[in-house]
Every structure is written in C-alpha cells, then in structure tokens.
Design a protein around this motif. Structure first.
Motif, PDB file in Angstrom:
ATOM      1  N   THR A  64     -34.056 -12.805 -12.712  1.00  0.00           N
ATOM      2  CA  THR A  64     -34.493 -12.892 -11.311  1.00  0.00           C
ATOM      3  C   THR A  64     -34.638 -14.365 -10.928  1.00  0.00           C
ATOM      4  O   THR A  64     -34.723 -15.245 -11.793  1.00  0.00           O
ATOM      5  N   HIS A  65     -34.671 -14.576  -9.634  1.00  0.00           N
ATOM      6  CA  HIS A  65     -34.950 -15.903  -9.060  1.00  0.00           C
ATOM      7  C   HIS A  65     -36.097 -15.679  -8.075  1.00  0.00           C
ATOM      8  O   HIS A  65     -35.875 -15.530  -6.877  1.00  0.00           O
ATOM      9  N   MET A  66     -37.324 -15.602  -8.579  1.00  0.00           N
ATOM     10  CA  MET A  66     -38.434 -15.160  -7.720  1.00  0.00           C
ATOM     11  C   MET A  66     -39.102 -16.281  -6.941  1.00  0.00           C
ATOM     12  O   MET A  66     -39.916 -16.013  -6.068  1.00  0.00           O
ATOM     13  N   ASP A  71     -34.844 -17.722   4.536  1.00  0.00           N
ATOM     14  CA  ASP A  71     -34.143 -16.498   4.906  1.00  0.00           C
ATOM     15  C   ASP A  71     -32.640 -16.762   4.930  1.00  0.00           C
ATOM     16  O   ASP A  71     -32.191 -17.782   5.443  1.00  0.00           O
ATOM     17  N   ARG A  72     -31.866 -15.855   4.380  1.00  0.00           N
ATOM     18  CA  ARG A  72     -30.391 -16.019   4.388  1.00  0.00           C
ATOM     19  C   ARG A  72     -29.725 -14.772   4.963  1.00  0.00           C
ATOM     20  O   ARG A  72     -28.605 -14.424   4.594  1.00  0.00           O
ATOM     21  N   SER A  73     -30.449 -14.102   5.871  1.00  0.00           N
ATOM     22  CA  SER A  73     -29.877 -12.852   6.392  1.00  0.00           C
ATOM     23  C   SER A  73     -28.621 -13.113   7.212  1.00  0.00           C
ATOM     24  O   SER A  73     -27.707 -12.278   7.236  1.00  0.00           O
ATOM     25  N   SER A  84     -16.582 -14.722   2.448  1.00  0.00           N
ATOM     26  CA  SER A  84     -16.883 -14.473   1.042  1.00  0.00           C
ATOM     27  C   SER A  84     -18.066 -15.331   0.595  1.00  0.00           C
ATOM     28  O   SER A  84     -18.400 -16.334   1.223  1.00  0.00           O
ATOM     29  N   TYR A  85     -18.699 -14.890  -0.492  1.00  0.00           N
ATOM     30  CA  TYR A  85     -19.867 -15.605  -1.012  1.00  0.00           C
ATOM     31  C   TYR A  85     -19.438 -16.930  -1.617  1.00  0.00           C
ATOM     32  O   TYR A  85     -18.431 -17.014  -2.298  1.00  0.00           O
ATOM     33  N   ALA A  86     -20.213 -17.991  -1.337  1.00  0.00           N
ATOM     34  CA  ALA A  86     -19.965 -19.289  -1.983  1.00  0.00           C
ATOM     35  C   ALA A  86     -21.303 -19.850  -2.438  1.00  0.00           C
ATOM     36  O   ALA A  86     -22.341 -19.626  -1.795  1.00  0.00           O
ATOM     37  N   GLY A 129     -34.731 -23.257  -9.711  1.00  0.00           N
ATOM     38  CA  GLY A 129     -33.357 -23.428  -9.262  1.00  0.00           C
ATOM     39  C   GLY A 129     -33.179 -23.526  -7.760  1.00  0.00           C
ATOM     40  O   GLY A 129     -32.047 -23.605  -7.278  1.00  0.00           O
ATOM     41  N   TYR A 130     -34.303 -23.508  -7.022  1.00  0.00           N
ATOM     42  CA  TYR A 130     -34.193 -23.720  -5.581  1.00  0.00           C
ATOM     43  C   TYR A 130     -34.957 -24.980  -5.156  1.00  0.00           C
ATOM     44  O   TYR A 130     -35.157 -25.193  -3.973  1.00  0.00           O
ATOM     45  N   GLY A 131     -35.388 -25.763  -6.141  1.00  0.00           N
ATOM     46  CA  GLY A 131     -36.052 -27.027  -5.824  1.00  0.00           C
ATOM     47  C   GLY A 131     -35.032 -28.163  -5.887  1.00  0.00           C
ATOM     48  O   GLY A 131     -34.882 -28.954  -4.978  1.00  0.00           O
ATOM     49  N   ALA A 156     -29.745 -26.743 -12.923  1.00  0.00           N
ATOM     50  CA  ALA A 156     -28.284 -26.765 -12.758  1.00  0.00           C
ATOM     51  C   ALA A 156     -27.822 -25.493 -12.050  1.00  0.00           C
ATOM     52  O   ALA A 156     -27.033 -24.704 -12.588  1.00  0.00           O
ATOM     53  N   HIS A 157     -28.361 -25.312 -10.847  1.00  0.00           N
ATOM     54  CA  HIS A 157     -27.981 -24.154 -10.023  1.00  0.00           C
ATOM     55  C   HIS A 157     -26.893 -24.583  -9.039  1.00  0.00           C
ATOM     56  O   HIS A 157     -25.945 -23.871  -8.788  1.00  0.00           O
ATOM     57  N   LEU A 158     -27.092 -25.762  -8.466  1.00  0.00           N
ATOM     58  CA  LEU A 158     -26.110 -26.330  -7.527  1.00  0.00           C
ATOM     59  C   LEU A 158     -26.354 -27.831  -7.499  1.00  0.00           C
ATOM     60  O   LEU A 158     -27.507 -28.268  -7.622  1.00  0.00           O
ATOM     61  N   VAL A 217     -26.880 -18.125 -19.611  1.00  0.00           N
ATOM     62  CA  VAL A 217     -25.822 -18.682 -18.762  1.00  0.00           C
ATOM     63  C   VAL A 217     -25.509 -17.730 -17.610  1.00  0.00           C
ATOM     64  O   VAL A 217     -25.487 -16.512 -17.794  1.00  0.00           O
ATOM     65  N   HIS A 218     -25.295 -18.309 -16.401  1.00  0.00           N
ATOM     66  CA  HIS A 218     -24.649 -17.561 -15.308  1.00  0.00           C
ATOM     67  C   HIS A 218     -23.139 -17.769 -15.490  1.00  0.00           C
ATOM     68  O   HIS A 218     -22.669 -18.908 -15.375  1.00  0.00           O
ATOM     69  N   GLY A 219     -22.405 -16.715 -15.730  1.00  0.00           N
ATOM     70  CA  GLY A 219     -20.977 -16.919 -15.976  1.00  0.00           C
ATOM     71  C   GLY A 219     -20.078 -15.829 -15.447  1.00  0.00           C
ATOM     72  O   GLY A 219     -20.471 -14.665 -15.351  1.00  0.00           O
ATOM     73  N   ASN A 220     -18.866 -16.228 -15.076  1.00  0.00           N
ATOM     74  CA  ASN A 220     -17.789 -15.300 -14.700  1.00  0.00           C
ATOM     75  C   ASN A 220     -18.201 -14.383 -13.551  1.00  0.00           C
ATOM     76  O   ASN A 220     -17.873 -13.203 -13.538  1.00  0.00           O
ATOM     77  N   GLN A 221     -18.908 -14.984 -12.575  1.00  0.00           N
ATOM     78  CA  GLN A 221     -19.361 -14.211 -11.413  1.00  0.00           C
ATOM     79  C   GLN A 221     -18.288 -14.138 -10.328  1.00  0.00           C
ATOM     80  O   GLN A 221     -18.074 -13.098  -9.727  1.00  0.00           O
ATOM     81  N   LEU A 222     -17.678 -15.302 -10.051  1.00  0.00           N
ATOM     82  CA  LEU A 222     -16.796 -15.376  -8.882  1.00  0.00           C
ATOM     83  C   LEU A 222     -15.327 -15.456  -9.270  1.00  0.00           C
ATOM     84  O   LEU A 222     -14.449 -15.459  -8.414  1.00  0.00           O
ATOM     85  N   ASP A 240     -24.825 -13.776 -17.835  1.00  0.00           N
ATOM     86  CA  ASP A 240     -25.159 -12.869 -16.750  1.00  0.00           C
ATOM     87  C   ASP A 240     -24.139 -12.945 -15.624  1.00  0.00           C
ATOM     88  O   ASP A 240     -23.624 -14.025 -15.314  1.00  0.00           O
ATOM     89  N   HIS A 241     -23.875 -11.810 -15.022  1.00  0.00           N
ATOM     90  CA  HIS A 241     -22.907 -11.530 -13.956  1.00  0.00           C
ATOM     91  C   HIS A 241     -21.681 -10.844 -14.567  1.00  0.00           C
ATOM     92  O   HIS A 241     -21.394  -9.718 -14.255  1.00  0.00           O
ATOM     93  N   VAL A 242     -20.892 -11.561 -15.353  1.00  0.00           N
ATOM     94  CA  VAL A 242     -19.742 -11.005 -16.095  1.00  0.00           C
ATOM     95  C   VAL A 242     -18.868 -10.068 -15.251  1.00  0.00           C
ATOM     96  O   VAL A 242     -18.466  -9.006 -15.697  1.00  0.00           O
ATOM     97  N   SER A 291     -31.963  -7.052 -11.971  1.00  0.00           N
ATOM     98  CA  SER A 291     -31.884  -6.977 -10.498  1.00  0.00           C
ATOM     99  C   SER A 291     -31.260  -8.211  -9.869  1.00  0.00           C
ATOM    100  O   SER A 291     -30.660  -8.134  -8.812  1.00  0.00           O
ATOM    101  N   ASN A 292     -31.482  -9.391 -10.494  1.00  0.00           N
ATOM    102  CA  ASN A 292     -31.056 -10.663  -9.899  1.00  0.00           C
ATOM    103  C   ASN A 292     -31.717 -10.909  -8.552  1.00  0.00           C
ATOM    104  O   ASN A 292     -31.107 -11.470  -7.638  1.00  0.00           O
ATOM    105  N   LEU A 293     -32.963 -10.483  -8.400  1.00  0.00           N
ATOM    106  CA  LEU A 293     -33.654 -10.742  -7.131  1.00  0.00           C
ATOM    107  C   LEU A 293     -33.482 -12.208  -6.717  1.00  0.00           C
ATOM    108  O   LEU A 293     -33.855 -13.123  -7.464  1.00  0.00           O
ATOM    109  N   GLY A 296     -29.942 -15.002  -1.833  1.00  0.00           N
ATOM    110  CA  GLY A 296     -28.539 -15.200  -1.487  1.00  0.00           C
ATOM    111  C   GLY A 296     -27.662 -14.002  -1.801  1.00  0.00           C
ATOM    112  O   GLY A 296     -26.870 -13.549  -0.970  1.00  0.00           O
ATOM    113  N   THR A 297     -27.804 -13.491  -3.013  1.00  0.00           N
ATOM    114  CA  THR A 297     -26.819 -12.500  -3.459  1.00  0.00           C
ATOM    115  C   THR A 297     -27.403 -11.152  -3.822  1.00  0.00           C
ATOM    116  O   THR A 297     -26.640 -10.222  -4.113  1.00  0.00           O
ATOM    117  N   SER A 298     -28.746 -11.030  -3.810  1.00  0.00           N
ATOM    118  CA  SER A 298     -29.309  -9.765  -4.304  1.00  0.00           C
ATOM    119  C   SER A 298     -30.784  -9.713  -3.928  1.00  0.00           C
ATOM    120  O   SER A 298     -31.648  -9.929  -4.770  1.00  0.00           O
TER     121      SER A 298
END
Ligand code: NIG
Length: 392
Positions: A64-66, A71-73, A84-86, A129-131, A156-158, A217-222, A240-242, A291-293, A296-298
């Motif tokens: 999760t990313h709690m 808001d990203r609605s 598409s998601y970026a 990861g959002y700071g 190392a999120h972005l 690792v976040h991998g092979n999502q996109l 995660d993602h795969v 869940s990946n709360l 952005g994506t979930s």
C-alpha cells in the motif's frame, strides 16, 4: 486474558489444518492457543459467539501507499476516457503531500487504517514515496512507523519534476536513506520506463541493503522490463505488479524466494492486462494479492474485492486467492509461519491460523467464504480481530 471464539461455520486456517467445520478457537493475550472442533472447546475468560459465520486469517495487505494527501480523480476520469496511465501523476500527489503537514497526514493515515481493518485487513505494509525530498520522506516514514510495523522507503518512486535523475538517485541513496532508515524495514524502487532504469534501481536497492533494509521492487507494471530479474537478483522478498511477464521471468521467479504480488484493483483502475496469476501459480511461483491503495492507480484498500477479482477474472480458485491474500502477503513481508506459529524472527506469524500465530481474524457476514467471489461487492466483512481484539 483468554477468549473462546465459537459459532464458526468454517475456519479457513490457511495451514496444514485446512478448513474446519463447526470450529472453535482460543486466543490468549493475542496469540492463538487452541484450534479444534467446537464440541471439544473448553472455557476461557471470555466467550465470543460468532453466530455461524465463516472465519479467515485477516488479510495481509503487503503493498500500500497510505501516506498521501491530494486528489487525482480528474486523472482517473481522463484515463477512463482513453488516456493511458503514466508515472508522472505521482508529482501531483507529491505537491499535496509536501504541503499537508504531520497532523493531517496522521489523520488521513488513521482513517485509511480504520477502513482497511473494517474490510478484514489485519496486517498492512505502507510505503513512503510521495514526499520525494529529505524532509517529506522522513516525515512520511516517521508517521508511518508510529502506526505500522512494515514501512517501506520508496524515495525512488519518481524523479521529482525539474530534478536531474542521477543527482536525485544520489540523494535517495545518501541523505534521504539515512534520514528514513531508522523508521523503515524495506527499500523499494519503481523500476519502470518513465521512473527508474535498471541501473538506477540496482543502485537504490543495494544502498538500501547496505543500510540494513530489505529489498522489494515495483516491476513489470507498464511493460516488459528488467524489474522481475532485478528483484530476483537482489533477493527481494517480493516483486509487485507483474503485469508483463516473460517465460524467462517466470523461470527466475519459480526458482527464487521472491513472491510475485498481483494488484488486481490497480490493474482494473489502470486498464492494464490483469497480472497472469494463474500462469505464475501453475509454474510454481509463490503469489500474493495486495490492494496497492494509492491515489493514482488503486484508490481502494478493499481486499475482498481484490480476492473476488482474482477468482472471477484471474482464474484462481477461492482457496488460492484466499491463500495469496493471507499467507502469500505474509510471505511477501517475511511474516509467515516457519514453525510453531512463529515467523523467521520469532514473532507471532501472520496470514495463517495455527497455534502460536497472531490471533488476527476476519469474520465474514456469511457462513461460506465462497461468497467473496459468488456475491462480489456485497458487504461481507462482519468483524475484524487484531491480536484477539475487535477493531471494528
Ligand atoms: O504502485 N507504480 C508505482 N506506484 C504506484 C502508483 C503511484 C501513483 O500513480 O500515484 C503503484 O501503482
């Protein structure tokens, strides 16, 4: 203090004990002390009659990313209209999170934990990861650690807008890592086109390991890419993602200790192909569902929904999906039972109901857990017990 739970139509232990009908369970000081047929149960300090309901281990939500505000609605609506998601949307949340302040972030976290628990989750991981600067990442890690045991550093999120990628990776591996390490167990990286390259990801994971953190690792999502192979190379607990998985990736995973974590709600919300969990399980890969709360994506912590989707759309049996969302999540956090109900560090294990493990129970509002897939979207979580205590 001991509690006897009766009125259990089926107790899905997710262990060698299998599923017990008309079962009972005794928890003492938060630990499971006894499991067996109701007819053999003996008295305890208190008695909770669950009224003929099905009981599972609480969900172990290992991704999760709690910690975020904002808001990203609008981004979501644009996606539903065909965009598409970026990865770049993360920057929107970054701005809001940096401005939120400790009090608001704490309040939001409290609300999110309460919602997850009401949905049957008893253990959760969260990432920073959002700071994406030293002060905000440290704030997020500190707040998270005051509520949650498994905190993951995801500086190392972005690469923040305007920053130089290599300089930012230096910061993540240096000052930022030093500031968050006291609060974190895990190091993570978004290894994906548009986020971090294989080389940058390897640097981040290795620096984290040197600081005593364990990799995931976040991998092979996109798209196809090096994320899975890198995760296996560094001995990550989970990748995660795969969503995009090659035969070579599957071979690597099957021969490793790395769990492949599917995030079905995210796949639906980003309109990515659902992770091939059936193929992975058939090849002998250990699979978790989380869940990946995140905004952005979930934007959901509803593990019942994720489990139902895994059955209906990803072709898992109910047993496989429940196992992935309980024991699998625990394995992805290295909290699973390795003997005597304890994890590898001797802590009460999570994700299965055995003597010695944490008395973390998800009581369904039905006598048959198959309703998680048969009656999708229905309010099936009745009560959640963490360490033997009701939390909702
Ligand atoms: O797990 N993939 C990277 N991180 C999040 C999404 C983050 C966002 O878009 O805010 C995820 O899907």
């Amino acid at each position: 203090m001991s509690t006897l739970f009766t009125g259990i139509s089926e107790l899905r232990t997710v262990s060698e004990l299998g599923t017990l009908r008309d079962a009972a369970l005794v928890a003492t000081d938060g630990i499971i002390e006894w499991i067996g047929p109701a007819s053999e149960a003996t008295a305890a300090d208190e008695h909770v009659d669950l009224g003929g309901r099905a009981v599972l281990p609480g969900w172990v939500d290992s991704h999760t990313h709690m910690i975020f505000d904002g808001d990203r609605s609008a981004e979501f609506e644009a996606r539903m209209a065909g965009e598409s998601y970026a990865a770049g949307g993360i920057a929107v949340t970054m701005n809001a999170t940096r401005q939120a302040g400790e009090q608001r972030l704490t309040q939001l976290l409290d609300q999110r934990i309460a919602a997850a628990q009401a949905g049957g989750t008893t253990t959760m991981e969260t990432k920073t990861g959002y700071g994406l600067n030293v002060a905000s990442e440290a704030e997020a890690a500190r707040i998270a650690a005051s509520h949650i045991e498994d905190v993951t550093f995801l500086g190392a999120h972005l690469v923040p807008p305007g920053a130089d990628a290599e300089e930012y990776v230096d910061l993540v591996c240096g000052e930022m890592l030093a500031a968050v390490a006291p609060f974190c167990t895990w190091i993570d990286v978004f290894c994906e086109r548009g986020a971090f390259t294989e080389e940058q990801s390897r640097r981040v994971l290795t620096a984290g390991q040197t600081a005593g953190l364990l990799p995931r690792v976040h991998g092979n999502q996109l798209g196809t890419g090096p994320g899975i192979a890198l995760a296996v190379e560094v001995g990550a607990a989970s990748v995660d993602h795969v969503n995009y998985v090659s035969d070579a990736d599957i071979e690597l995973l099957a021969a490793s200790n790395t769990v492949a974590t599917g995030l079905p709600a995210c796949d639906l919300s980003t309109r990515q192909p659902l992770a091939p969990l059936r193929r992975l399980i058939d090849a002998g890969v250990t699979v978790a569902i989380a869940s990946n709360l995140n905004p952005g994506t979930s934007y959901t912590s509803a593990m019942n929904f994720c489990v139902g989707t895994a059955v209906l759309q990803q072709h898992l049996t109910l047993d496989e999906a429940i196992k992935a969302a309980t024991w699998g999540g625990a394995r992805a956090l290295r909290r699973e039972d390795v003997g005597g109900g304890k994890d590898a560090k001797g802590r009460p294990a999570k994700g299965s109901l055995v003597v010695g493990a944490a008395a973390d129970l998800h009581v369904l509002n039905t006598h048959n857990a198959v309703d998680l897939a048969y009656r999708p979207g229905m309010p099936l979580s009745y009560r959640t017990f963490v360490a033997g205590k009701a939390v909702n």
